[in-house]
Design a protein around this motif. Structure first.
Motif, PDB file in Angstrom:
ATOM      1  N   ARG A 115       0.869  -1.170   0.000  1.00  0.00           N
ATOM      2  CA  ARG A 115       0.000   0.000   0.000  1.00  0.00           C
ATOM      3  C   ARG A 115       0.909   1.224   0.000  1.00  0.00           C
ATOM      4  N   ASP A 131       1.035   4.712   1.961  1.00  0.00           N
ATOM      5  CA  ASP A 131       0.483   5.579   3.010  1.00  0.00           C
ATOM      6  C   ASP A 131       0.854   7.034   2.784  1.00  0.00           C
ATOM      7  N   ARG A 177      -8.729   3.506   3.730  1.00  0.00           N
ATOM      8  CA  ARG A 177      -8.036   3.094   4.968  1.00  0.00           C
ATOM      9  C   ARG A 177      -8.140   4.136   6.062  1.00  0.00           C
ATOM     10  N   ARG A 178      -8.621   5.329   5.702  1.00  0.00           N
ATOM     11  CA  ARG A 178      -8.757   6.444   6.632  1.00  0.00           C
ATOM     12  C   ARG A 178      -7.406   6.835   7.236  1.00  0.00           C
ATOM     13  N   TRP A 179      -6.393   6.893   6.364  1.00  0.00           N
ATOM     14  CA  TRP A 179      -5.077   7.410   6.759  1.00  0.00           C
ATOM     15  C   TRP A 179      -4.261   7.659   5.504  1.00  0.00           C
ATOM     16  N   ALA A 210      -7.462   4.755  -2.120  1.00  0.00           N
ATOM     17  CA  ALA A 210      -7.066   3.723  -1.160  1.00  0.00           C
ATOM     18  C   ALA A 210      -6.743   4.337   0.204  1.00  0.00           C
TER      19      ALA A 210
END
Length: 252
Positions: free
Chosen positions: A85, A87, A133-135, A129
């Motif tokens: 992922r 971030d 994921r809320r971050w 994405a």
């Protein structure tokens, strides 16, 4: 201060030298899992070797040109595949583009593509994405807006500032922050070879324009990028932060 970044992943563009390489180094020292991309693969290999020798996790290398849509899609896909992922996205690819009134559309379009459109496209590609994921952290590296000569890149960076501020408002509810860092004169390849290659001119510029009395080091911007990328900076978004030794204007 503990930045709590050891479980995070990041894609850093424009990482072959200068600010991008410095930011990658600062993130690596905080334990971030990295993918780095640029047009030139050899400097990426050198940087990865250096970072890994210093204790960094294995670095994913992705060669590509963000101004090409097929390359951009591949860079995003390979970063996700290699890291699992993304971030943190560090949008550092860019270049100055001095122009004259006589210059045609080509130079303006190329500068807009590199310094704004490619950044917008890559960010929009990776944002869903992050929102799910809320971050997430989006950090853009821009530049001086107070040009005294025509510069197509400066116009594009102006668009970048406004877009980033608007985007920060849209995604704030999803725990995604969007910030921009505006570097002044930092000791990079572009500064050494293009803007200030002559030592006497460089000294005169510093004396006239930089209160702190020197050019900055890329790592002095990198530590700010690492902070903004961290969980402890969760209440900072929509900002443009200058790292310029107090210059606050750019009389080119």
């Amino acid at each position: 201060m503990q930045l709590d970044l050891s479980d995070k992943t990041a894609l850093v563009t424009g990482a072959s030298a200068g600010l991008g390489a410095a930011i990658a180094g600062c993130l690596a020292r905080e334990g971030v899992h990295l993918a780095i991309t640029a047009r030139r693969i050899d400097p990426l290999r050198s940087l990865a070797t250096k970072l890994e020798a210093g204790g960094a996790m294995p670095v994913r290398l992705i060669q590509g040109d963000l101004t090409r849509q097929d390359d951009l899609e591949r860079i995003a896909a390979e970063a996700i595949q290699g890291l699992g992922r993304v971030d943190i996205l560090i949008n550092c690819a860019g270049a100055s583009s001095p122009v004259s009134i006589e210059d045609g559309d080509t130079v303006w379009d190329e500068a807009a593509m590199l310094n704004f459109t490619a950044i917008r496209r890559l960010t929009h590609r990776l944002l869903p994405a992050m929102q799910a994921r809320r971050w997430g952290r989006i950090i853009n590296i821009s530049g001086s807006m107070e040009q005294r000569r025509l510069n197509a890149a400066a116009a594009a960076k102006g668009a970048l500032h406004i877009w980033a501020k608007s985007l920060s408002c849209v995604v704030a509810k999803d725990c995604v922050t969007v910030n921009t860092i505006a570097p002044g004169r930092l000791w990079s390849e572009q500064i050494r070879e293009r803007l200030h290659p002559d030592q006497r001119e460089r000294d005169a510029f510093i004396d006239a324009n930089i209160p702190i009395g020197r050019f900055g080091e890329p790592e002095e911007l990198g530590v700010l990028a690492a902070f903004l990328a961290s969980p402890v900076a969760s209440y900072i978004t929509g900002t443009v932060i200058a790292v310029d030794g107090g210059m606050q204007r750019s009389p080119h």
